[in-house]
Each structure stands twice: as C-alpha cells, then as structure tokens.
Design a protein around this motif. Structure first.
Motif, PDB file in Angstrom:
ATOM      1  N   PHE A   1       3.839   5.299 -13.395  1.00  0.00           N
ATOM      2  CA  PHE A   1       5.477   4.068 -13.925  1.00  0.00           C
ATOM      3  C   PHE A   1       7.022   4.917 -14.601  1.00  0.00           C
ATOM      4  O   PHE A   1       7.699   4.619 -12.893  1.00  0.00           O
ATOM      5  CB  PHE A   1       5.244   2.948 -14.788  1.00  0.00           C
ATOM      6  N   LEU A   2       6.780   5.727 -14.774  1.00  0.00           N
ATOM      7  CA  LEU A   2       7.952   6.398 -14.281  1.00  0.00           C
ATOM      8  C   LEU A   2       8.220   7.549 -13.893  1.00  0.00           C
ATOM      9  O   LEU A   2       9.659   7.558 -13.577  1.00  0.00           O
ATOM     10  CB  LEU A   2       7.582   7.054 -16.459  1.00  0.00           C
TER      11      LEU A   2
ATOM     12  N   ALA B   1      -1.479   5.211 -15.840  1.00  0.00           N
ATOM     13  CA  ALA B   1      -0.286   4.033 -16.079  1.00  0.00           C
ATOM     14  C   ALA B   1       1.167   4.379 -16.335  1.00  0.00           C
ATOM     15  O   ALA B   1       2.066   3.711 -15.457  1.00  0.00           O
ATOM     16  CB  ALA B   1      -0.882   2.320 -16.581  1.00  0.00           C
ATOM     17  N   VAL B   2       1.436   4.742 -17.206  1.00  0.00           N
ATOM     18  CA  VAL B   2       2.533   5.005 -18.060  1.00  0.00           C
ATOM     19  C   VAL B   2       3.451   5.937 -17.386  1.00  0.00           C
ATOM     20  O   VAL B   2       4.137   6.038 -16.135  1.00  0.00           O
ATOM     21  CB  VAL B   2       2.777   5.438 -19.018  1.00  0.00           C
TER      22      VAL B   2
ATOM     23  N   GLU C   1      10.542  -0.957  -6.290  1.00  0.00           N
ATOM     24  CA  GLU C   1      10.151  -1.170  -7.622  1.00  0.00           C
ATOM     25  C   GLU C   1       9.062  -2.049  -7.524  1.00  0.00           C
ATOM     26  O   GLU C   1       9.123  -2.267  -9.009  1.00  0.00           O
ATOM     27  CB  GLU C   1      11.361  -1.903  -7.833  1.00  0.00           C
ATOM     28  N   VAL C   2       9.296  -3.607  -6.842  1.00  0.00           N
ATOM     29  CA  VAL C   2       8.960  -4.493  -7.481  1.00  0.00           C
ATOM     30  C   VAL C   2       6.963  -3.666  -7.569  1.00  0.00           C
ATOM     31  O   VAL C   2       6.252  -4.722  -8.356  1.00  0.00           O
ATOM     32  CB  VAL C   2       8.751  -5.935  -6.562  1.00  0.00           C
TER      33      VAL C   2
ATOM     34  N   LEU D   1       9.647   5.456 -11.289  1.00  0.00           N
ATOM     35  CA  LEU D   1      11.312   5.185 -11.566  1.00  0.00           C
ATOM     36  C   LEU D   1      11.733   6.009 -11.338  1.00  0.00           C
ATOM     37  O   LEU D   1      13.442   5.440 -11.136  1.00  0.00           O
ATOM     38  CB  LEU D   1      11.045   4.339 -13.447  1.00  0.00           C
ATOM     39  N   VAL D   2      12.218   6.994 -11.801  1.00  0.00           N
ATOM     40  CA  VAL D   2      12.753   7.786 -11.263  1.00  0.00           C
ATOM     41  C   VAL D   2      13.181   8.252 -10.055  1.00  0.00           C
ATOM     42  O   VAL D   2      14.716   8.124 -10.688  1.00  0.00           O
ATOM     43  CB  VAL D   2      12.091   9.500 -12.383  1.00  0.00           C
TER      44      VAL D   2
ATOM     45  N   GLY E   1      -3.550  -0.148 -15.489  1.00  0.00           N
ATOM     46  CA  GLY E   1      -2.731   0.181 -17.164  1.00  0.00           C
ATOM     47  C   GLY E   1      -4.199  -0.495 -17.682  1.00  0.00           C
ATOM     48  O   GLY E   1      -4.777  -0.980 -19.043  1.00  0.00           O
TER      49      GLY E   1
ATOM     50  N   VAL F   1       4.985  -3.109 -11.373  1.00  0.00           N
ATOM     51  CA  VAL F   1       4.637  -4.122 -11.720  1.00  0.00           C
ATOM     52  C   VAL F   1       3.218  -3.961 -11.659  1.00  0.00           C
ATOM     53  O   VAL F   1       2.457  -3.861 -13.290  1.00  0.00           O
ATOM     54  CB  VAL F   1       6.018  -4.844 -12.324  1.00  0.00           C
TER      55      VAL F   1
ATOM     56  N   TYR G   1       0.748  -1.160 -12.188  1.00  0.00           N
ATOM     57  CA  TYR G   1       0.592  -0.882 -13.394  1.00  0.00           C
ATOM     58  C   TYR G   1      -0.144  -1.879 -14.381  1.00  0.00           C
ATOM     59  O   TYR G   1      -0.819  -1.221 -14.371  1.00  0.00           O
ATOM     60  CB  TYR G   1       2.332  -1.059 -14.369  1.00  0.00           C
ATOM     61  N   ALA G   2       0.352  -2.967 -14.084  1.00  0.00           N
ATOM     62  CA  ALA G   2      -1.042  -3.659 -14.392  1.00  0.00           C
ATOM     63  C   ALA G   2      -2.417  -3.525 -13.771  1.00  0.00           C
ATOM     64  O   ALA G   2      -3.664  -3.321 -14.707  1.00  0.00           O
ATOM     65  CB  ALA G   2      -0.845  -5.519 -14.371  1.00  0.00           C
TER      66      ALA G   2
ATOM     67  N   ARG H   1      -6.088   4.993 -19.007  1.00  0.00           N
ATOM     68  CA  ARG H   1      -5.272   4.449 -18.166  1.00  0.00           C
ATOM     69  C   ARG H   1      -4.238   3.761 -19.148  1.00  0.00           C
ATOM     70  O   ARG H   1      -3.341   4.310 -17.326  1.00  0.00           O
ATOM     71  CB  ARG H   1      -6.167   2.701 -18.063  1.00  0.00           C
ATOM     72  N   ARG H   2      -3.753   4.074 -19.916  1.00  0.00           N
ATOM     73  CA  ARG H   2      -2.832   3.617 -20.169  1.00  0.00           C
ATOM     74  C   ARG H   2      -1.680   5.100 -20.490  1.00  0.00           C
ATOM     75  O   ARG H   2      -0.590   4.873 -19.758  1.00  0.00           O
ATOM     76  CB  ARG H   2      -2.803   3.934 -21.961  1.00  0.00           C
TER      77      ARG H   2
END
Lengths: 510, 498
Positions: A167-168, A163-164, A141-142, A171-172, A152, A145, A148-149, A159-160
C-alpha cells in the motif's frame, strides 16, 4: 452518438456486481461465488464486443466516451482504447473469470473476498481506459484498497506486513505522480486534464527530467523495477493464490503501460537521455531477479522473483526506444500475465492439497500427478521462452529490437534468458522427477474445475506462440506512433541519426 | 456594498434569522429543562434540533434571497454573503450531527443536559457570527463566543481527572491566545485607524510597514493558530480531546476548528492581504511543522481519540498550505488558495465527524478507547467497521472518497504558485500523507485482520447509526459530486472585495 458505451460498461458491470455481492447475506457462499462468476463472465463477454468496433492499424484512441465531471477544473470522465490498452483490457477481463473459478472453494469471508475481486476489476479496467489524468490517478489509487484487503485479510502468515508495504509503496509513487500531473496541467495553461490536451506542452529540459522522474517513481514501483521491487516478493508470497495471479497478470502491467502511455510521449527528451541508466536498472533487475529466484527454496517466491526478471525485459523493451522492442514489450506483458498467472494458479492448486510450497518437500510429481505435471511443464516452458510458445514471441522481439539501439543491453539481457531456463527447469527437475517422495505421496491430481481454469490459459500460450500476428497488428501502430514521437523530439535537439530517417521522411511528406 | 446602510444601529432581522433561531432554541432549552424532571430532560435535545433545522431553513432562504449580492447589518460589520452562508450551512450541519451524537450520550450521562445544550448552541451562534463578521471587534466577540462555552464543555466530565486537566489546559491556552489576539488587533487599529476588514486592507496598501504593525499581524495570526491547533499552539488539543465527552471532542475538532480557519481566512485574505509576503511564509512554515509533528506523534498513539486528535492537528497543517502560497498581488492565486481551504474544510468536516461518530459507537461498549479494542470489529460489526474504514481512508486521501479532493486542491494550489516554496510544501504534504496512511492503516488493519478479543457486536443505536451511515455515504457521494463546491461564486468575491 447512440452507440453503446462499451468501455464504461466494462467498469460499471463489475462495480455493480460488487455492490450486489455487498447486499447479499454473508451466509450464502454458493450464490455469492455464482454472482461473482456471472459478473466476470458478463464483463468478459462485453469486452469481446470491443474487437469488432476496433479499427486495426489505427494508432490513436478509439471508442472514446466522455462526460463532464468537474468542468470548472477541466476534469472530465474520458475513456478510450488504443492498441496497447486494448490488449491489457482484454487480458484483465479474460483473467478474472478464471480467477473467480480458481477461488471457487474459498470459504473465509467469501462475501468481502469476491466483492474485492470485482471492485478490483472495475478499477483495473478503469486504469487502462482512462484518458483523463485525474481519472487515471483515481483508478490507479482505487486499486489499492481491494488489493490491500486481498493480501491483508486472506493472505499468508506475514500478510499484514506485506499488505502495508504494498500500500505505502504504491501510495508514494502515486502522490508524486499527482503532483507532476498538476504541474503539467498548469504548464499546459490550466485548461484540461485530458491526456491529449497535455501532450504538446513545452517543457524545459530540467522540468522534463523532474516530471519524468515523478511519473517514473509511480510506474517503476508498480512494475517493479530494481531497486524498488522489494514489495513484490513479499506481496506475492503472502497474497492468496488469486491475489498473486491478479498482481502478476494485471497490476504489474500498469507500470509498463504507464511508461508507454505517459512517460515516453510526455517527456520524450528526458526519456531519451535517461534511457541508458534505466536500461541498466532493467538489466540488473533481470539478472538479480534470476539469481535470487535460483536461490529460493519456496516455489512461490521463485516465481515471484522470476516476475522481477520478466518485467525487467518489459522495461528493457520499452526504453530501448525501438518499435520492434516496444511492441514486443507490450506482447510480453500479455504473455507474462498469462504464463505467470498460470504458474501461480498451479502452485496454488498444489498448496491447497499439501499446504507446502517448499521445493524440497516434493519429488516425483510427474508420476504422482501427471496432469498437473504436464500443465506445469508447458507453463514453465512458456516462461523460459521456448520457441513455439508465447514467451518466445514476446522476448525475442525485445532482444532483437534492443540490439538495434543498445547492443550492450541486449547482450547483457541474454544472460537473463539463460538463467531463467536454469532456475525454472532446475526447480522443475527437483519437484517433478525422481521417485515419488515427501508431500507428493498421496497428492491427488487436478480436478475438472482446475483443469477448466488452466485450459484457456494453456490454449492461449500455444495460440499466441504459433500465431502472434493478431496481437502485433493491433499493438504496432500505436507503439510506432509513440516511438516515432520520441524520436522526432530527439531530432529537434540532437543531430539526426539513422533512427530518425523514417521520422524525417514522414515530415517531408507532410 | 455602498447600497447597504452604513449606520451601525441598523438591524436586518432576516439576515440575522439563522443566528436568532438558534439563540431562541438555546433560551427555550434553558427554560424548559427546569420544568422537566429525570429521564425527560433528554427531550431538550429535540428543541435544539428544531432550532438548528429552522436556522438551516433560513440559511437556504437567505441563499435564494441574496443571489450574487449580500445583506448586511450593524453598518457592514455583519455581512451575509455566499461565503458566509456556505459556512453557516456547514456549521449547522455539524450542529445537527453533534446533537444526534449527544442524544444518547448525555441521556446516559444524565447530568447538566440543559447546560450542555445551551453551551453547545451558544458556541455555534459564535461560529455563525464569525463567518459574517467583517470587523475586528465583531470577529473577536464571535471568537470568544465560540471558545468560552468550549472551555466549560471540555470539563463536563467533572469526575474524571483527565477531563479537568484537558479543560484547564484548554482554558489557559485559550485565554492567553485571546489576550495576544486582542493586543494584536488593538495595534492594527491604532496603525490603520479602522476595525473594518476591508478598510484595514486599504490602509495597509498605502501605509508604511512599521515593525510594530508586522508584529501585530503575527499576533493576530497566533490568536487564530490556537483555535486551529497549529503547532506550536497545539499542546492543549490531545489532552482536551481525550478528556472531553466524545461529542464535545467531535465538536472541537471539526466545528470549532473550522470556525478558526474561517476567521483566519477573513483576517489574512481580506484584512492583511497587502502584507501577504510577510504572513504567507510564516504560515507556510507553520503548515510544515504542524503536519509533520501531528503525524509523527499520531504514529505513536495507542488511544484512538488521541490518534484522531493528532491526526486533526496534521490536517490543520495541510489546510495551512494554501495560506503559505498566498501573495499580495496575484488575486487569481489567492482566490484558488481560498477555495482550497474551503473545500478542505468541507471534506474534513464530513470525514472527521464520521470518524468520531464511529468511535463514539464503539466507546459505548468498550470505554477504554484503545486501538486494540477495535480488533476484529470487521467480524463483530461489519457495517460499522466498513464505515470507519471509509472515514480513515478518506482522511488518508485514498479515492474514491472525498478526502482525495481535499488533498488535490491543496497540491494544486501549491503547484500553481510556481515557486520553490510551493513545491517544498507539496513535497511535505506527499511525505506526510504517506506517514499518516501508516497509522490510519494500522487501525483499519486491526479492525479487519486481527482476531476479536470480545465477540458481541457493537450496537450504535438509531440516531448514531443514522449519523455514521449518512456520513459514510456522503464521503463517497461528495467524491463524485465535488464539482458543486468548486463553482461557489461567493468564495472568490470575498477575496476580490478585499
């Protein structure tokens, strides 16, 4: 033990250098990138020190280091490498200096950019060496971030969103895996989260299936496998060049690594029963990825979809449950990292000059920029698995091994190989041959730094292609142990077949 | 605890020292503020700081003194054990933080400074009493002592209609729930014949399960449900949070909520433990409703404070999950559930306080509190933006930040229960975590990926800057060092004694 904790250093060095960059003034771009380069080079140098200490031919974990973390909950800092993780760690440490060098002229927010790269490296190495499930989850998970940066903040127009989505999706999968990890922990008597402590847990078929699916979700998204691949083309296309390179070279490998490390050994029964549908998904991914790649007008998107296809081969090799195929899959992961990483770098170099990735904007690049053209050709050939280059020595064993266990899957996958040659060479022909037109006019050839970035990659493509033995002799024992473990579990429940002869023989001798 | 005096008139001054020092500070502030004029009035903050630090020192001294045992006063109605001290330490740390947050806010705000600090400290005394209370009457008094100053503080911005509205809603809901709570307690007393928490448990163990009793148990839970802003008793929270001065909002969403959870822990896991099969499913369903509604509403917010308000409702939902898997028989599981709530509260206090501190800093230069105001904050004030990103990602549960452990222990206890309901709860937390991440990321994205609308950096000032920076560091350090809290012995002794 008074030995140097080399694996820990591989995590700590990049993290320290990332912190160092964090302390530097944002104005001093030159020194920031120099520090980043030194940090990645030192890490690479340190990672080479694993090789002499690594006993070839041993299937188990080596160079194990441990320290207590949360003793009350059986969470330990536990790291080590086996044949599979060794290669992936080396791939990571090898690719990072090249990535930094490729981003040498990066200007916007250089401080955050290079710090993210190094932070990401620490987490990536951590994922491959972690032998405690919670530690693995944390590193898993680390990585989110900094990546994502990278996408994003420094990515393309869309890009937004990309990136999201990245990430999501991750994460799921990660959270489902966390719940499954906890289930395993309690099933194993709630003593320890160490990898091997959970290895022998008795699980009912239903439990195995559900837990397998939870882990599968995490890794299938990461690979990515059809139909959860949709984040990848977005992420690849929008990410800055080096983001795409890292994504292709390392992050996607975590999925394949997870299958081999966790899914097969922990849930052998479920892996065996669910292998055919997964193979179907892999083949769909191979063919679908190739077909969609063919339709792309953007060369970066084309390579992104080709990744979906290539990773389909990796999954095919792993779930063929055959030693040859699985070893091939591991080597193919390394190859894909080198080759696709190189392709993204080349596209990035081109984009820096002309600000277009549209295939139709180019013609005659071979004449306009011969060095660039030559390197692209070699890399493309490696990608389509031309014998003599690295792509072949990974893809061929996968097909060979799969044919032993699931002939239909191997036959279907062969069409993917043909399609791959088709879409990449077609794009090559459109962009590099013909008269010099469009944006190819006035495009300058690669400079010394860029050639320096590409050179190690091309050398490796040829070297692995001609002599893959060093890779295979490290991977095969580990993979063999994993595959035999799955087969033995299968023997316990099913009638013994041809495949389990070897396993049965081993049992007799004990 | 037979060695302790059971005479209700005994007073152990040392055991009461933390509370007393805060009370003394509050009274001093009341006196000194009258003597100070104009600008100087803000110095009363320092008296509060001294009082809180003294209370912290007494807490540490008590910790060293009791060891594995406990001290008691008022005939066991007031008990100081490891559990109570852990919470007191938490509350006092939050008090310290709120005082830091308040210093500049109220010196610029200029009115009612003395009153504000007295109310604030009074409320914290209530919280400290709450965690030591082992008696229904004591619990009720403590709860009211926490709530009533809160009503007034929420309405401090008299000139602002929103503040009036928020305070009124808070008051009406608060009084209603207090009435329900008191009614429930009276019935419990009527049935069991005692107000002592452990005594109630003993009586319930053997007694008949009258429908009236079960209803009364639920009434008591409703009373605390208001305090922790669990759905459907959450309506006051967003309006009150938005209308209150930001330091008060931080106080309400962190300290006041933690106190509510402490009280709920005591009544459910100690007094009503034998009836766990009745209240656990109810709280489990409330957990799912609370987290889902909180997150879904947070998704639509454009105001940062409202977003954090709904997010804190969602977090109350996560914290209710361990209650949902409690059982009447499995002491080990109950102990783990208890600990999961405790660790969640500690982690939540750190990261949510941090988020509100960072918001306070930005509010100073851009009072509209819109998410859009945060555009380009990463370029204007990289340090502040990094800290706020850390807090938000930690609330979302991303390692290497403390928030992941909060989620980890919740998942862990849900899986440990081994029931289908436990897995349903775990699945609900997974889904909600993903939904929540969407709006946390939206703020992070605005800070780092959007163009700034104004250029000048945000200057938080020394006290606030110290608070933000310290909490950001703590968020990371606690991730590595969470092991300190997993071994707190007193945590499980409270459950075992119940």
């Amino acid at each position: 033990m008074t030995e140097i904790p080399i694996l820990t250093l591989l995590i700590v060095i990049p993290a320290v250098f990332a912190g160092l960059i964090g302390l530097m003034s944002a104005e001093s771009r030159e020194s920031i990138r120099a520090v980043a380069l030194v940090g990645t080079l030192v890490t690479f140098g340190a990672s080479l020190a694993i090789l002499p200490g690594f006993a070839v031919g041993e299937p188990g974990f080596q160079l194990v280091e441990s320290a207590p973390w949360i003793p009350a909950w059986g969470v330990t800092y536990l790291v080590g490498v086996d044949g599979v993780s060794l290669l992936l760690v080396l791939l990571t440490t090898f690719i990072m200096p090249l990535v930094v060098l490729a981003a040498w002229d990066h200007e916007a927010g250089a401080k955050g950019f290079f710090a993210s790269l190094l932070g990401l490296q620490a987490a990536m190495v951590g994922v491959f060496v972690a032998l405690d499930l919670i530690l693995f989850y944390v590193f898993f998970e680390v990585m989110l971030v900094p990546m994502y940066a990278l996408i994003g903040i420094w990515g393309g127009a869309n890009r937004r969103y990309a990136a999201v989505k990245f990430f999501l999706y991750t994460l799921v999968g990660g959270l489902l895996m966390l719940v499954a990890i906890l289930y395993l922990y309690f099933a194993a008597g709630a003593q320890s989260f160490a990898y091997e402590a959970i290895l022998g847990v008795e699980l009912s078929t239903t439990e195995q299936t559900w837990l397998f699916l939870a882990f599968f979700a995490a890794f299938a998204i990461k690979v990515p496998l059809f139909p959860v691949h949709t984040w990848l083309p977005d992420a690849h296309t929008e990410a800055p060049t080096v983001g795409s390179v890292i994504l292709a070279a390392v992050l996607l490998k975590i999925g394949g690594y997870g299958f081999l490390r966790f899914s097969l050994p922990y849930f052998p029964e479920a892996s065996t029963t669910l292998a055919p549908p997964i193979l179907v998904l892999a083949i769909v991914g191979i063919l679908y990825g190739a077909l969609v790649a063919m339709m792309q007008s953007d060369i970066k998107k084309l390579v992104a979809y080709s990744s979906v296809a290539h990773l389909g081969f990796v999954v095919l090799g792993i779930f063929a449950l055959d030693v040859t195929a699985s070893a091939g899959a591991v080597v193919q992961m390394v190859n894909h990292g080198i080759t696709t990483g190189a392709l993204f770098l080349l596209i990035g170099f081109m984009y820096d000059r002309t600000h277009s990735r549209v295939i139709a904007d180019y013609s005659g690049l071979m004449k306009a920029t011969p060095v660039f053209g030559g390197l692209f050709l070699v890399t493309a050939m490696s990608s389509v698995a031309l014998p003599g280059l690295n792509g072949f020595v990974g893809e061929f064993p996968i097909l060979l091994g799969t044919f032993q266990t699931y002939p239909w899957a191997a036959i279907a996958a062969v069409f993917g190989v043909i399609l791959a040659a088709l879409y990449l060479l077609w794009a090559y022909q459109r962009m590099f041959h013909g008269p010099i037109e469009g944006r190819a006019e006035g495009m300058t050839d690669l400079n010394a730094r860029e050639i320096g970035v590409m050179a190690p990659l091309v050398i490796l493509m040829v070297a692995i292609g001609l002599y893959p033995q060093p890779l295979y002799e490290r991977v095969t024992p580990t993979v063999e142990a994993i595959v035999i473990g799955v087969e033995e579990a299968g023997v316990a429940t099913e009638e013994p077949g041809d495949l389990s002869v070897e396993a049965a023989a081993e049992e007799d001798s004990q | 605890m037979t060695d302790l005096a059971s005479d209700p008139t005994t007073v152990d001054l040392f055991a009461l020292a933390p509370e007393l020092s805060v009370v003394v500070a509050a009274l001093l502030i009341l006196l000194v503020e009258l003597a100070l004029t104009g600008e100087r009035k803000r110095y009363v903050n320092l008296i509060g700081l001294v009082g809180v630090v003294a209370a912290l020192a007494f807490t540490v001294a008590l910790w060293a003194d009791i060891g594995d045992g406990a001290r008691a006063a008022f005939g066991n109605a007031f008990v100081v054990d490891a559990y109570a001290l852990l919470f007191k330490g938490l509350f006092l740390s939050v008090a310290l933080f709120v005082l830091l947050l308040s210093y500049r806010y109220f010196s610029e705000f200029r009115t009612y400074q003395g009153e504000y600090y007295v109310l604030l400290l009074g409320s914290f005394v209530g919280m400290m009493l709450m965690v030591s209370a082992r008696d229904l009457v004591m619990l009720f008094v403590a709860l009211e002592l926490v709530s009533i100053p809160g009503f007034v503080m929420a309405g401090l911005r008299k000139f602002d209609l929103r503040s009036n509205e928020g305070a009124l809603k808070f008051f009406v809901m608060g009084v209603l729930s207090a009435a329900i709570l008191l009614f429930g307690m009276s019935v419990v007393y009527g049935v069991t014949g005692t107000t002592d928490l452990a005594g109630i448990a003993v009586a319930l163990e053997t007694g008949e399960r009258l429908p009236l009793l079960l209803a009364a148990v639920l009434f008591v839970i409703v009373g605390f449900g208001f305090k922790i802003s669990a759905v459907p008793f959450h309506f006051w929270a967003p309006d009150t949070y938005q209308g209150s001065p930001v330091p008060v909002t931080a106080f309400l969403s962190v300290a006041s909520k933690a106190a509510g959870f402490a009280g709920l822990l005591q009544v459910t896991f100690v007094a009503f433990a034998p009836l766990a099969d009745v209240w656990a499913p109810v709280l489990g369903v409330l957990a799912i409703l609370t987290m889902s509604l909180g997150n879904l509403l947070a998704l639509q917010q454009t105001n940062v404070v409202r977003l954090l308000a709904y997010s804190s409702i969602a977090h109350a939902g996560y914290m209710l999950v361990p209650f949902g898997v409690a059982t009447a028989t499995d002491a080990a599981l109950n102990s783990d559930a208890f600990r999961a709530v405790l660790i969640y509260l500690i982690a939540y206090a750190v990261m949510n306080s941090g988020a509100f501190a960072a918001v306070t800093a930005v509010t100073r230069s851009q009072p509209s509190r819109l998410v859009a105001d945060y555009a380009g904050l990463g370029r204007r004030s990289p340090g502040l933006a990094a800290a706020l990103s850390i807090f938000l990602l930690s609330l979302g549960g991303v390692p290497p930040l403390v928030g992941i452990w909060a989620k980890f222990f919740v998942f862990s206890v849900a899986v440990e229960a081994g029931t289908a309901f436990g897995l349903v709860l775990a699945a609900a937390v997974v889904l909600n975590t993903v939904v929540a991440m969407f709006y946390y990321l939206a703020v992070v994205r605005t800070m780092w990926m959007d163009e700034p609308t104004v250029e000048e950096p945000v200057a938080p000032g020394k006290a606030l800057g110290f608070a933000v920076g310290g909490l950001a560091v703590l968020t990371v350090v606690l991730f590595l060092g969470i092991g300190v809290f997993t071994d707190v012995a007193g945590v499980s002794t409270l459950v075992a004694s119940g």
